[in-house]
Design a protein around this motif. Structure first.
Motif, PDB file in Angstrom:
ATOM      1  N   VAL A 182     -22.451  64.363  43.991  1.00 55.94           N
ATOM      2  CA  VAL A 182     -23.416  65.074  44.837  1.00 55.94           C
ATOM      3  C   VAL A 182     -22.658  66.077  45.688  1.00 55.94           C
ATOM      4  N   VAL A 183     -22.854  67.369  45.391  1.00 53.38           N
ATOM      5  CA  VAL A 183     -22.173  68.434  46.141  1.00 53.38           C
ATOM      6  C   VAL A 183     -23.128  69.155  47.088  1.00 53.38           C
ATOM      7  N   GLU A 184     -24.421  68.964  46.890  1.00 53.70           N
ATOM      8  CA  GLU A 184     -25.450  69.492  47.788  1.00 53.70           C
ATOM      9  C   GLU A 184     -26.425  68.370  48.093  1.00 53.70           C
ATOM     10  N   SER A 185     -27.047  68.405  49.264  1.00 43.71           N
ATOM     11  CA  SER A 185     -27.965  67.332  49.666  1.00 43.71           C
ATOM     12  C   SER A 185     -29.115  67.194  48.676  1.00 43.71           C
ATOM     13  N   ILE A 186     -29.599  65.963  48.548  1.00 44.50           N
ATOM     14  CA  ILE A 186     -30.647  65.606  47.583  1.00 44.50           C
ATOM     15  C   ILE A 186     -31.912  65.257  48.366  1.00 44.50           C
ATOM     16  N   PRO A 187     -33.095  65.779  47.977  1.00 42.36           N
ATOM     17  CA  PRO A 187     -34.319  65.468  48.718  1.00 42.36           C
ATOM     18  C   PRO A 187     -34.795  64.041  48.485  1.00 42.36           C
ATOM     19  N   ALA A 188     -35.843  63.659  49.185  1.00 41.51           N
ATOM     20  CA  ALA A 188     -36.424  62.316  49.046  1.00 41.51           C
ATOM     21  C   ALA A 188     -37.181  62.184  47.734  1.00 41.51           C
ATOM     22  N   GLY A 189     -37.225  60.944  47.233  1.00 40.03           N
ATOM     23  CA  GLY A 189     -38.092  60.599  46.115  1.00 40.03           C
ATOM     24  C   GLY A 189     -37.744  61.214  44.781  1.00 40.03           C
ATOM     25  N   VAL A 190     -36.441  61.406  44.512  1.00 35.03           N
ATOM     26  CA  VAL A 190     -36.040  61.995  43.238  1.00 35.03           C
ATOM     27  C   VAL A 190     -34.908  61.177  42.619  1.00 35.03           C
ATOM     28  N   THR A 191     -34.654  61.446  41.343  1.00 36.18           N
ATOM     29  CA  THR A 191     -33.447  60.978  40.684  1.00 36.18           C
ATOM     30  C   THR A 191     -32.583  62.193  40.388  1.00 36.18           C
TER      31      THR A 191
END
Length: 203
Positions: A182-191
């Motif tokens: 993970v190099v950038e933030s990941i949003p909620a509710g995803v894979t």
């Protein structure tokens, strides 16, 4: 104390293989598993209709955050007590915070000023870096690396050998696939999956 592992799948069997080495088990015996699937080995009942008595204690061995919350709410309403097994080989910084009901496996590391929430599962050799925050009911799989300053919100899951780079955020109930970076933030509710990780599924 008579101890029951809630969840008889692979995670439950892994925990059962080392839990007797944990200080929280001193003077206690591991009796068996609680699971809704009575066909699994060692299952003595289901948490859904289990009668809790004062000499019992429980260890949560469930990955799904929704199921985790249901199990905890059900047994807690009956007066259930959850242990916090930490394997003796784990290294926990003195100023780290570990929430109630968390499970910390063999060779895991929790670094300076990290905050690990309630009922978080940290499986063998996973690491949580300095100042990181891991939300309630999250699961960090074997050899995953949560680096410094990361925020993993409630109910997150980080797959085996995945890495979240410093300061990034993974949203509530999101999944980081095994081996991902993970190099950038990941949003909620995803894979998210890959290197660099990108969203492949929205829940």
């Amino acid at each position: 104390m008579r101890v029951y592992i809630v969840g008889a799948g692979g995670l439950g069997r892994e925990i059962a293989s080392w839990i007797l080495d944990c200080p929280c088990m001193a003077g206690s015996s591991l009796v068996g598993f609680l699971d809704t699937d009575a066909s699994l080995p060692g299952v003595v009942g289901s948490d859904e209709d289990w009668c809790v008595t004062p000499e019992q204690a429980f260890v949560l061995a469930v990955n799904d955050p929704v199921v985790k919350a249901r199990v905890v709410a059900n047994l807690d309403s009956k007066g259930g007590i959850f242990l916090m097994p930490i394997h003796p080989s784990a290294i926990i910084a003195r100023n780290a915070t570990i929430g109630s009901g968390a499970v910390i496996g063999w060779n895991a590391g929790v670094s300076a000023n990290a905050r690990v929430g309630r009922f978080v599962t940290v499986i063998g050799a996973a690491t949580i870096g300095h100042d990181a925050v891991v939300g309630d009911y999250s699961t960090i799989c074997c050899h995953a690396d949560i680096t410094g300053g990361v925020v993993l919100e409630d109910g997150g899951m980080v797959g085996s050998h995945a890495t979240i780079l410093p300061g990034k955020q993974v949203g509530r109930r999101s999944i980081v696939g095994a081996g991902s970076v993970v190099v950038e933030s990941i949003p909620a509710g995803v894979t998210a999956f890959g290197s660099p990780a990108s969203v492949v599924w929205r829940h």
